[in-house]
Design a protein around this motif. Structure first.
Motif, PDB file in Angstrom:
ATOM      1  N   MET A   1     -57.230  21.284   3.608  1.00 57.44           N
ATOM      2  CA  MET A   1     -57.800  21.382   4.957  1.00 57.44           C
ATOM      3  C   MET A   1     -56.770  21.880   5.973  1.00 57.44           C
ATOM      4  SD  MET A   1     -60.974  20.617   4.839  1.00 57.44           S
ATOM      5  CE  MET A   1     -61.324  20.283   6.559  1.00 57.44           C
ATOM      6  N   LYS A   2     -55.517  21.393   5.816  1.00 61.13           N
ATOM      7  CA  LYS A   2     -54.483  21.822   6.746  1.00 61.13           C
ATOM      8  C   LYS A   2     -54.233  23.324   6.617  1.00 61.13           C
ATOM      9  CE  LYS A   2     -51.959  17.442   7.127  1.00 61.13           C
ATOM     10  NZ  LYS A   2     -50.647  16.784   6.937  1.00 61.13           N
ATOM     11  N   ILE A   3     -54.213  23.802   5.360  1.00 54.62           N
ATOM     12  CA  ILE A   3     -53.992  25.238   5.145  1.00 54.62           C
ATOM     13  C   ILE A   3     -55.130  26.059   5.771  1.00 54.62           C
ATOM     14  CG2 ILE A   3     -53.834  27.054   3.398  1.00 54.62           C
ATOM     15  CD1 ILE A   3     -52.482  25.064   1.573  1.00 54.62           C
ATOM     16  N   LEU A   4     -56.354  25.570   5.589  1.00 55.41           N
ATOM     17  CA  LEU A   4     -57.510  26.264   6.166  1.00 55.41           C
ATOM     18  C   LEU A   4     -57.423  26.285   7.681  1.00 55.41           C
ATOM     19  CD1 LEU A   4     -60.235  27.621   5.872  1.00 55.41           C
ATOM     20  CD2 LEU A   4     -61.298  25.335   5.813  1.00 55.41           C
ATOM     21  N   ALA A   5     -56.991  25.161   8.264  1.00 53.95           N
ATOM     22  CA  ALA A   5     -56.872  25.086   9.720  1.00 53.95           C
ATOM     23  C   ALA A   5     -55.810  26.068  10.232  1.00 53.95           C
ATOM     24  CB  ALA A   5     -56.517  23.656  10.135  1.00 53.95           C
ATOM     25  N   VAL A   6     -54.693  26.158   9.495  1.00 58.53           N
ATOM     26  CA  VAL A   6     -53.626  27.088   9.888  1.00 58.53           C
ATOM     27  C   VAL A   6     -54.113  28.530   9.803  1.00 58.53           C
ATOM     28  CG1 VAL A   6     -51.368  28.009   9.250  1.00 58.53           C
ATOM     29  CG2 VAL A   6     -51.747  25.537   9.254  1.00 58.53           C
ATOM     30  N   VAL A   7     -54.818  28.847   8.724  1.00 56.52           N
ATOM     31  CA  VAL A   7     -55.355  30.195   8.558  1.00 56.52           C
ATOM     32  C   VAL A   7     -56.322  30.546   9.683  1.00 56.52           C
ATOM     33  CG1 VAL A   7     -56.808  31.663   7.107  1.00 56.52           C
ATOM     34  CG2 VAL A   7     -55.058  30.220   6.065  1.00 56.52           C
ATOM     35  N   LEU A   8     -57.181  29.597  10.040  1.00 55.81           N
ATOM     36  CA  LEU A   8     -58.134  29.841  11.128  1.00 55.81           C
ATOM     37  C   LEU A   8     -57.422  30.054  12.457  1.00 55.81           C
ATOM     38  CD1 LEU A   8     -60.950  27.270  10.231  1.00 55.81           C
ATOM     39  CD2 LEU A   8     -61.021  29.764  10.005  1.00 55.81           C
ATOM     40  N   LEU A   9     -56.366  29.276  12.687  1.00 56.11           N
ATOM     41  CA  LEU A   9     -55.602  29.435  13.934  1.00 56.11           C
ATOM     42  C   LEU A   9     -54.921  30.796  13.988  1.00 56.11           C
ATOM     43  CD1 LEU A   9     -53.982  25.892  14.339  1.00 56.11           C
ATOM     44  CD2 LEU A   9     -55.749  26.934  15.770  1.00 56.11           C
ATOM     45  N   VAL A  10     -54.378  31.220  12.847  1.00 53.40           N
ATOM     46  CA  VAL A  10     -53.726  32.528  12.800  1.00 53.40           C
ATOM     47  C   VAL A  10     -54.740  33.639  13.063  1.00 53.40           C
ATOM     48  CG1 VAL A  10     -52.567  34.200  11.296  1.00 53.40           C
ATOM     49  CG2 VAL A  10     -51.874  31.795  11.270  1.00 53.40           C
ATOM     50  N   LEU A  11     -55.906  33.536  12.424  1.00 53.21           N
ATOM     51  CA  LEU A  11     -56.948  34.539  12.630  1.00 53.21           C
ATOM     52  C   LEU A  11     -57.424  34.562  14.080  1.00 53.21           C
ATOM     53  CD1 LEU A  11     -59.096  34.069   9.385  1.00 53.21           C
ATOM     54  CD2 LEU A  11     -57.520  35.936   9.923  1.00 53.21           C
ATOM     55  N   LEU A  12     -57.533  33.377  14.673  1.00 54.96           N
ATOM     56  CA  LEU A  12     -57.936  33.282  16.074  1.00 54.96           C
ATOM     57  C   LEU A  12     -56.900  33.937  16.979  1.00 54.96           C
ATOM     58  CD1 LEU A  12     -59.831  32.272  18.274  1.00 54.96           C
ATOM     59  CD2 LEU A  12     -58.625  30.066  18.211  1.00 54.96           C
ATOM     60  N   ALA A  13     -55.624  33.688  16.677  1.00 56.38           N
ATOM     61  CA  ALA A  13     -54.551  34.283  17.477  1.00 56.38           C
ATOM     62  C   ALA A  13     -54.571  35.806  17.373  1.00 56.38           C
ATOM     63  CB  ALA A  13     -53.192  33.743  17.012  1.00 56.38           C
ATOM     64  N   ILE A  14     -54.781  36.316  16.156  1.00 60.22           N
ATOM     65  CA  ILE A  14     -54.858  37.767  15.964  1.00 60.22           C
ATOM     66  C   ILE A  14     -56.035  38.346  16.730  1.00 60.22           C
ATOM     67  CG2 ILE A  14     -55.272  39.585  14.262  1.00 60.22           C
ATOM     68  CD1 ILE A  14     -53.765  37.883  12.240  1.00 60.22           C
ATOM     69  N   PHE A  15     -57.169  37.657  16.650  1.00 62.34           N
ATOM     70  CA  PHE A  15     -58.359  38.121  17.368  1.00 62.34           C
ATOM     71  C   PHE A  15     -58.105  38.166  18.874  1.00 62.34           C
ATOM     72  CE2 PHE A  15     -62.133  36.940  19.825  1.00 62.34           C
ATOM     73  CZ  PHE A  15     -62.965  38.006  19.534  1.00 62.34           C
ATOM     74  N   LEU A  16     -57.460  37.133  19.398  1.00 61.60           N
ATOM     75  CA  LEU A  16     -57.191  37.092  20.837  1.00 61.60           C
ATOM     76  C   LEU A  16     -56.256  38.212  21.264  1.00 61.60           C
ATOM     77  CD1 LEU A  16     -56.812  33.231  21.441  1.00 61.60           C
ATOM     78  CD2 LEU A  16     -58.703  34.716  22.148  1.00 61.60           C
ATOM     79  N   VAL A  17     -55.235  38.489  20.444  1.00 58.75           N
ATOM     80  CA  VAL A  17     -54.293  39.570  20.761  1.00 58.75           C
ATOM     81  C   VAL A  17     -55.022  40.912  20.778  1.00 58.75           C
ATOM     82  CG1 VAL A  17     -52.306  40.872  19.927  1.00 58.75           C
ATOM     83  CG2 VAL A  17     -52.251  38.370  19.920  1.00 58.75           C
ATOM     84  N   LEU A  18     -55.851  41.145  19.748  1.00 57.45           N
ATOM     85  CA  LEU A  18     -56.598  42.394  19.681  1.00 57.45           C
ATOM     86  C   LEU A  18     -57.585  42.521  20.837  1.00 57.45           C
ATOM     87  CD1 LEU A  18     -57.342  42.611  15.843  1.00 57.45           C
ATOM     88  CD2 LEU A  18     -55.655  43.905  17.146  1.00 57.45           C
ATOM     89  N   TYR A  19     -58.207  41.416  21.187  1.00 62.11           N
ATOM     90  CA  TYR A  19     -59.183  41.429  22.281  1.00 62.11           C
ATOM     91  C   TYR A  19     -58.500  41.747  23.611  1.00 62.11           C
ATOM     92  CZ  TYR A  19     -62.664  39.774  25.640  1.00 62.11           C
ATOM     93  OH  TYR A  19     -63.541  39.678  26.685  1.00 62.11           O
ATOM     94  N   VAL A  20     -57.388  41.079  23.859  1.00 63.90           N
ATOM     95  CA  VAL A  20     -56.653  41.319  25.110  1.00 63.90           C
ATOM     96  C   VAL A  20     -56.156  42.758  25.162  1.00 63.90           C
ATOM     97  CG1 VAL A  20     -54.573  40.726  26.403  1.00 63.90           C
ATOM     98  CG2 VAL A  20     -55.991  38.917  25.425  1.00 63.90           C
ATOM     99  N   THR A  21     -55.671  43.272  24.022  1.00 62.80           N
ATOM    100  CA  THR A  21     -55.203  44.657  23.965  1.00 62.80           C
ATOM    101  C   THR A  21     -56.331  45.628  24.262  1.00 62.80           C
ATOM    102  OG1 THR A  21     -53.513  44.071  22.328  1.00 62.80           O
ATOM    103  CG2 THR A  21     -54.108  46.401  22.520  1.00 62.80           C
ATOM    104  N   LEU A  22     -57.494  45.389  23.661  1.00 70.69           N
ATOM    105  CA  LEU A  22     -58.643  46.260  23.873  1.00 70.69           C
ATOM    106  C   LEU A  22     -59.095  46.242  25.317  1.00 70.69           C
ATOM    107  CD1 LEU A  22     -60.846  48.100  22.746  1.00 70.69           C
ATOM    108  CD2 LEU A  22     -62.167  46.055  22.160  1.00 70.69           C
ATOM    109  N   ILE A  23     -59.172  45.040  25.889  1.00 72.33           N
ATOM    110  CA  ILE A  23     -59.577  44.925  27.296  1.00 72.33           C
ATOM    111  C   ILE A  23     -58.580  45.630  28.196  1.00 72.33           C
ATOM    112  CG2 ILE A  23     -59.918  43.310  29.201  1.00 72.33           C
ATOM    113  CD1 ILE A  23     -62.233  43.435  27.234  1.00 72.33           C
ATOM    114  N   GLY A  24     -57.292  45.459  27.880  1.00 69.95           N
ATOM    115  CA  GLY A  24     -56.256  46.109  28.681  1.00 69.95           C
ATOM    116  C   GLY A  24     -56.359  47.621  28.626  1.00 69.95           C
TER     117      GLY A  24
END
Length: 208
Positions: free
Chosen positions: A1-24
């Protein structure tokens, strides 16, 4: 479960970076669309099949199209019309101007009558290469679609270091071949800030 949570957090962080970049990027494009007109199209051929870009004087040579910025502010990247998109390119100097054939982006045509100067510079728009690593064309994008003409700087980094000075010289020779009256007779609103094609921008370094 911890590994899954870490993976989800990493994916969320990547998504946020891409989203902010696109909006910018979208906001930058929207903002600069009102400041910089659509660049002129690459000339085609006439009825006789003659290429309207004119005879090739120099090139083509491999380069990286770094960016285009508002003149005098190399952090003010122009996001409109794909001018802020970095790409590999082939650069050639023709009798009619400078042609930048870009991979994955629209080709850029810089008519000779719009070119104000060309020099070597250390960097622009977040790309610092040091010394005289970039060829910078200063040119006036002509008025189009109700947007006033704008003076911009376009940065190119040739694959081979020895090509940089040669490219600068080729553009300067092209400008020198034009009638001096051409610069005097231009409409200052359409082509702002005409200057001696050999005049050096204070932020740029002399070609060696």
């Amino acid at each position: 479960m911890k590994i899954l949570a870490v993976v989800l957090l990493v994916l969320l962080a990547i998504f946020l970076v891409l989203y902010v970049t696109l909006i910018g990027r979208r906001r930058l494009a929207q903002r600069t669309t009102a400041l910089v007109p659509v660049p002129p199209p690459v000339p085609g051929t006439d009825q006789t099949g003659t290429d309207q870009t004119g005879t090739v004087r120099f090139g083509p040579l491999e380069a990286v199209y770094v960016s285009t910025t508002l003149h005098g502010d190399w952090l003010a990247r122009v996001g409109a019309h794909g001018l802020g998109d970095r790409s590999n390119a082939l650069v050639s100097v023709h009798d009619g101007g400078v042609l930048v054939e870009r991979e994955g982006a629209d080709d850029l045509w810089v008519p000779v009558h719009t070119i104000r100067s060309t020099n070597l510079a250390p960097g622009m728009a977040g790309k610092y290469v040091g010394a005289d690593g970039l060829v910078v064309l200063t040119w006036a994008v002509p008025e189009a679609d109700g947007v006033a003409a704008a003076l911009v700087d376009t940065g190119l980094r040739t694959r081979r270091a020895e090509d940089r000075g040669a490219l600068v010289d080729a553009v300067r020779h092209l400008l020198a071949a034009q009638q001096p009256q051409q610069y005097v007779q231009q409409d200052p609103l359409q082509y702002p800030y005409p200057q001696d094609p050999h005049q050096q921008d204070p932020h740029q370094q002399e070609a060696r």
